[in-house]
Design a protein around this motif. Sequence first.
Motif, PDB file in Angstrom:
ATOM      1  N   ASP A   1       3.740  -4.245  -5.904  1.00  0.00           N
ATOM      2  CA  ASP A   1       2.655  -3.754  -5.053  1.00  0.00           C
ATOM      3  C   ASP A   1       2.669  -4.338  -3.644  1.00  0.00           C
ATOM      4  O   ASP A   1       2.517  -3.621  -2.661  1.00  0.00           O
ATOM      5  N   ASP A   2       2.843  -5.634  -3.532  1.00  0.00           N
ATOM      6  CA  ASP A   2       2.759  -6.296  -2.230  1.00  0.00           C
ATOM      7  C   ASP A   2       4.076  -6.340  -1.473  1.00  0.00           C
ATOM      8  O   ASP A   2       4.102  -6.671  -0.300  1.00  0.00           O
ATOM      9  N   ASP A   3       5.173  -6.032  -2.141  1.00  0.00           N
ATOM     10  CA  ASP A   3       6.485  -6.237  -1.545  1.00  0.00           C
ATOM     11  C   ASP A   3       7.332  -4.976  -1.473  1.00  0.00           C
ATOM     12  O   ASP A   3       8.556  -5.057  -1.498  1.00  0.00           O
TER      13      ASP A   3
ATOM     14  N   ASP B   1       4.274  -0.823 -10.132  1.00  0.00           N
ATOM     15  CA  ASP B   1       3.186  -1.785 -10.004  1.00  0.00           C
ATOM     16  C   ASP B   1       3.667  -3.232  -9.957  1.00  0.00           C
ATOM     17  O   ASP B   1       2.923  -4.127  -9.582  1.00  0.00           O
TER      18      ASP B   1
ATOM     19  N   GLU C   1      10.018  -5.008   1.258  1.00  0.00           N
ATOM     20  CA  GLU C   1      11.093  -5.965   0.964  1.00  0.00           C
ATOM     21  C   GLU C   1      11.995  -5.452  -0.160  1.00  0.00           C
ATOM     22  O   GLU C   1      13.218  -5.570  -0.088  1.00  0.00           O
TER      23      GLU C   1
END
Length: 58
Positions: A19-21, A16, A24
């Motif tokens: 979440d957005d990466d 968690d 990457e």
Amino acid sequence: MLGHDKPSTTLDYYADLFDDDLDEVANRLNSARANFVTAYSLRTQAAAEVVYLRKMRS
């Protein structure tokens, strides 16, 4: 694995955070692994030639 007994345990705790990466993070981990493998193989392969660091006496 950050000291956990299974990779899934590590992912359960820390997934968690990214979440957005996730792409990457995966790219950076893959790059770090590839760099380690390359450096390790260069360090451990048999030398093809000897490189002297100081001037040899004739």
